[in-house]
Design a protein around this motif. Structure first.
Motif, PDB file in Angstrom:
ATOM      1  N   THR A 188       0.475   8.545  -2.659  1.00  0.00           N
ATOM      2  CA  THR A 188      -0.354   9.264  -3.619  1.00  0.00           C
ATOM      3  C   THR A 188      -1.523   9.942  -2.925  1.00  0.00           C
ATOM      4  O   THR A 188      -1.875  11.090  -3.238  1.00  0.00           O
ATOM      5  CB  THR A 188      -0.868   8.309  -4.716  1.00  0.00           C
ATOM      6  N   LEU A 214       0.150   3.763  -2.890  1.00  0.00           N
ATOM      7  CA  LEU A 214      -1.171   4.363  -2.737  1.00  0.00           C
ATOM      8  C   LEU A 214      -1.193   5.360  -1.585  1.00  0.00           C
ATOM      9  O   LEU A 214      -1.786   6.436  -1.681  1.00  0.00           O
ATOM     10  CB  LEU A 214      -2.221   3.274  -2.502  1.00  0.00           C
ATOM     11  N   TYR A 248      -7.994   9.856  -6.177  1.00  0.00           N
ATOM     12  CA  TYR A 248      -7.909  10.599  -4.927  1.00  0.00           C
ATOM     13  C   TYR A 248      -8.309  12.060  -5.109  1.00  0.00           C
ATOM     14  O   TYR A 248      -8.972  12.647  -4.242  1.00  0.00           O
ATOM     15  CB  TYR A 248      -6.501  10.492  -4.340  1.00  0.00           C
ATOM     16  N   GLU A 251      -8.452  -1.212  -1.585  1.00  0.00           N
ATOM     17  CA  GLU A 251      -7.051  -0.908  -1.275  1.00  0.00           C
ATOM     18  C   GLU A 251      -6.801   0.599  -1.324  1.00  0.00           C
ATOM     19  O   GLU A 251      -6.094   1.155  -0.464  1.00  0.00           O
ATOM     20  CB  GLU A 251      -6.137  -1.651  -2.257  1.00  0.00           C
ATOM     21  N   GLN A 252      -7.379   1.276  -2.307  1.00  0.00           N
ATOM     22  CA  GLN A 252      -7.234   2.728  -2.402  1.00  0.00           C
ATOM     23  C   GLN A 252      -7.849   3.415  -1.176  1.00  0.00           C
ATOM     24  O   GLN A 252      -7.288   4.367  -0.630  1.00  0.00           O
ATOM     25  CB  GLN A 252      -7.895   3.238  -3.686  1.00  0.00           C
ATOM     26  N   ASP A 280      -4.525   6.305  -9.774  1.00  0.00           N
ATOM     27  CA  ASP A 280      -4.718   6.507  -8.340  1.00  0.00           C
ATOM     28  C   ASP A 280      -4.784   7.994  -8.013  1.00  0.00           C
ATOM     29  O   ASP A 280      -5.609   8.430  -7.209  1.00  0.00           O
ATOM     30  CB  ASP A 280      -3.596   5.842  -7.546  1.00  0.00           C
ATOM     31  N   LEU A 326       0.802  -1.221   0.000  1.00  0.00           N
ATOM     32  CA  LEU A 326       0.000   0.000   0.000  1.00  0.00           C
ATOM     33  C   LEU A 326       0.837   1.275   0.000  1.00  0.00           C
ATOM     34  O   LEU A 326       0.286   2.371  -0.013  1.00  0.00           O
ATOM     35  CB  LEU A 326      -0.922   0.018   1.227  1.00  0.00           C
ATOM     36  N   HIS A 350      -9.622  -3.330  -5.753  1.00  0.00           N
ATOM     37  CA  HIS A 350      -8.703  -2.206  -5.946  1.00  0.00           C
ATOM     38  C   HIS A 350      -9.205  -0.960  -5.232  1.00  0.00           C
ATOM     39  O   HIS A 350      -8.433  -0.237  -4.578  1.00  0.00           O
ATOM     40  CB  HIS A 350      -8.519  -1.936  -7.434  1.00  0.00           C
TER      41      HIS A 350
END
Length: 263
Positions: A48, A45, A241, A89-90, A237, A42, A86
């Protein structure tokens, strides 16, 4: 329209509030070192998400992060192709910046609440599909039952920080009146709803929710929406965000001005 929630199943997990230390500058809730040690997959991510938080002047903000996942029948392909995993996880990487317990409650919904679970830094890999598969038949799309489940859980937790809810769906709800009612009622609570649409739908209803007038229908604008398209996993990603966080800082300011949030 009166809504009877008495038959809603109880949430079977407990997210205990953590003691909150004052944020010093834009420090994330969980350090990079801890994320690298517990969840090395992670790290990218997490970084980011931190960049996007800083860009939107939300670095150092604290919030309890929730993930709400649609299990209506049309969602099957997005579980199979990894798009939902996914997103989970984000969301967890974002939560590591906002919430120091490193845990995200997950609510699966369709006609009713299909199931609840948690993802965490030490339990997130390949977790969503087994949970989804264990929940049986996929149903219709009732936003309001999932929204009320979040509200119930957040209020029971005793948290002082606001809640940031990532609410994923691929279409309009079966009961639009109920969804509008819950959203407008919840505008007095320290909960921000960020809807994200998967698929080709025009999402007219979600765009309507996003634009419900203030103060005629709700005390503050407590929701955002963006469409991730038919291939959400291909969205970068950074772009995800930026979309997730576009309206959150505006809500923080409005909620503080309205006395919904302290400080």
């Amino acid at each position: 329209m009166a809504i009877d929630y008495s038959k809603r199943p109880r949430i079977d997990y407990h997210k205990r509030p953590e003691a909150s230390a004052p944020a010093i500058g834009p420090a994330p809730a969980i350090s990079l070192e801890k994320v690298a040690a517990q969840a090395p997959g992670l790290v990218s991510l997490y970084k980011t998400a931190a960049v996007s938080l800083a860009k939107h002047a939300a670095g150092g903000q604290r919030a309890a992060v929730y993930l709400v996942l649609d299990r209506s029948g049309s969602m099957r392909r997005y579980y199979r192709n990894g798009s939902v995993q996914h997103l989970a996880e984000q969301t967890l990487a974002l939560a590591a910046n906002l919430d120091d317990d490193g845990v995200v409650p997950v609510i699966f919904f369709s006609t009713d609440i299909d199931g609840t679970a948690e993802i965490s830094l030490d339990a997130y890999q390949d977790r969503i599909n087994p949970l989804h598969d264990s929940l049986g038949r996929m149903g219709r799309t009732n936003y309001h039952v999932a929204m009320q489940a979040v509200i119930d859980h957040y209020q029971a937790s005793g948290a002082d920080d606001p809640a940031f809810v990532v609410f994923q769906t691929d279409g309009s709800p079966t009961s639009r009146t109920a969804a509008e009612h819950v959203l407008c009622t919840a505008a007095r609570l320290p909960i921000f709803w960020q809807f994200i649409g998967f698929g080709d739908d025009e999402f007219r209803f979600l765009r309507k929710l996003d634009d419900l007038p203030v103060p005629d229908r709700r005390i503050v604008d407590n929701a955002g929406f963006f469409a991730a398209g038919p291939k959400p996993k291909t969205l970068s990603d950074a772009a995800l965000y930026d979309q997730l966080l576009q309206e959150f800082p505006l809500w923080l300011d409005s909620a503080r001005s309205a006395g919904i949030l302290k400080g």
